[in-house]
Design an enzyme around this catalytic site. Structure first.
Site, PDB file in Angstrom:
ATOM      1  N   PRO A   2     129.327-140.214 -27.953  1.00 32.80           N
ATOM      2  CA  PRO A   2     128.400-140.002 -26.832  1.00 32.80           C
ATOM      3  C   PRO A   2     127.363-141.127 -26.747  1.00 32.80           C
ATOM      4  O   PRO A   2     126.805-141.531 -27.762  1.00 32.80           O
ATOM      5  CB  PRO A   2     127.716-138.672 -27.166  1.00 32.80           C
ATOM      6  CG  PRO A   2     128.539-138.060 -28.241  1.00 32.80           C
ATOM      7  CD  PRO A   2     129.231-139.166 -28.958  1.00 32.80           C
ATOM      8  N   GLU A   3     127.171-141.640 -25.541  1.00 35.38           N
ATOM      9  CA  GLU A   3     126.148-142.652 -25.295  1.00 35.38           C
ATOM     10  C   GLU A   3     125.064-142.007 -24.431  1.00 35.38           C
ATOM     11  O   GLU A   3     125.108-140.803 -24.180  1.00 35.38           O
ATOM     12  CB  GLU A   3     126.773-143.868 -24.593  1.00 35.38           C
ATOM     13  CG  GLU A   3     127.931-144.479 -25.390  1.00 35.38           C
ATOM     14  CD  GLU A   3     128.578-145.685 -24.700  1.00 35.38           C
ATOM     15  OE1 GLU A   3     127.868-146.421 -23.994  1.00 35.38           O
ATOM     16  OE2 GLU A   3     129.787-145.871 -24.865  1.00 35.38           O
TER      17      GLU A   3
END
Ligand SMILES: [Zn+2]
Length: 271
Positions: A2-3
């Protein structure tokens, strides 16, 4: 992994559901995800109330009334799931919080690189305090970026992954941003012109805004708290697109390795 857009989507999903909710119970199914001693963790959080939740870089920070903060980092495969109790504990559920509203907040992680910890103060946390500019910070401008990059000869792609410079970018968005800005990921960071840096700052915000509108990118593990996927994977222009035609110039997208990580680019229109 996840960014920023995925972490922010999770925060946006969680905020209305957990705000002002008291934690009635906490079950630890895998102690290794905790950075706080498990007994102490349970003692502090049970009876506490979630006041708010926000994102700092790729961290998720929950404030607990008068009991400090809970800090989470999802790393590779961590996620938060909200389910109506009673839940059937899944093998990847690592920590489960029982909330006053009858829901369970589950920290799930297949690979267990994600972490949860209790902080009584925010001042001493090294990772949190080393986070760089938020992409929308007014301090992030082409000229401030030029100053910070003056001595950096590493490729700009690698520099964009440095969380102490700009917080929240990872491999997918770095590739998409550099494509949008028409910058070669292999360019030395200190070789970029002021014009290119202006374009870069613009593209950082543009791509992240778009990804947020589409609730992030679900290519592998990322899911929203209700298990829905994000939709930005349908809008990627270079990431994972090796051998397909560039949408700007029809040259085939290529994949290269930088620091053992894949980078995708158009060899014609990214200079
Ligand atoms: Zn192209």
């Amino acid at each position: 992994m996840p960014e920023l857009p995925e972490v922010q989507t999770i925060v946006n999903d969680l905020a209305p559901e957990i705000s002002q909710q008291k934690i009635l119970g906490c079950a630890i199914h895998r102690e290794s995800v905790l950075r706080t001693a498990p007994q102490e963790f349970v003692r502090i959080v049970v009876g506490a109330k979630f006041v708010s939740v926000k994102r700092v870089g790729k961290y998720i920070l929950f404030s607990l009334d008068e009991r400090g903060w809970l800090l989470a980092h999802l790393r590779m495969t961590g996620k938060f799931i909200l389910q109506q109790a009673p839940i059937k504990v899944h093998p990847h559920d690592r920590v489960v919080f029982a909330l006053e509203n009858g829901k369970s907040l589950i920290f799930s992680d297949v690979r267990c690189f994600g972490t949860l910890e209790h902080l009584s103060t925010l001042e001493d946390h090294i990772g949190l305090n080393r986070q760089g500019w938020d992409p929308w910070s007014s301090h992030l401008t082409a000229s401030s970026l030029r100053q910070r990059l003056e001595k950096r000869r590493s490729p700009i792609k690698t520099v964009l992954l440095d969380q102490t410079l700009i917080a929240g970018l990872g491999n997918i968005y770095a590739a998409e941003i550099l494509f949008d800005a028409a910058i070669d990921p292999q360019s030395k960071a200190n070789s970029l012109s002021l014009h290119q840096l202006k374009q870069l700052v613009f593209s950082i915000r543009k791509i992240l805004d778009l990804a947020l509108i589409h609730n992030g990118t679900s290519i592998s593990d990322y899911r929203r708290v209700d298990d829905q996927t994000g939709e930005f994977q349908h809008f990627l222009k270079v990431y994972g697109k090796t051998g397909t035609a560039c949408v700007r110039c029809s040259t085939l997208i290529i994949r290269i390795k930088q620091n053992q990580r894949s980078t995708f680019l158009c060899p014609h229109c990214q200079k």
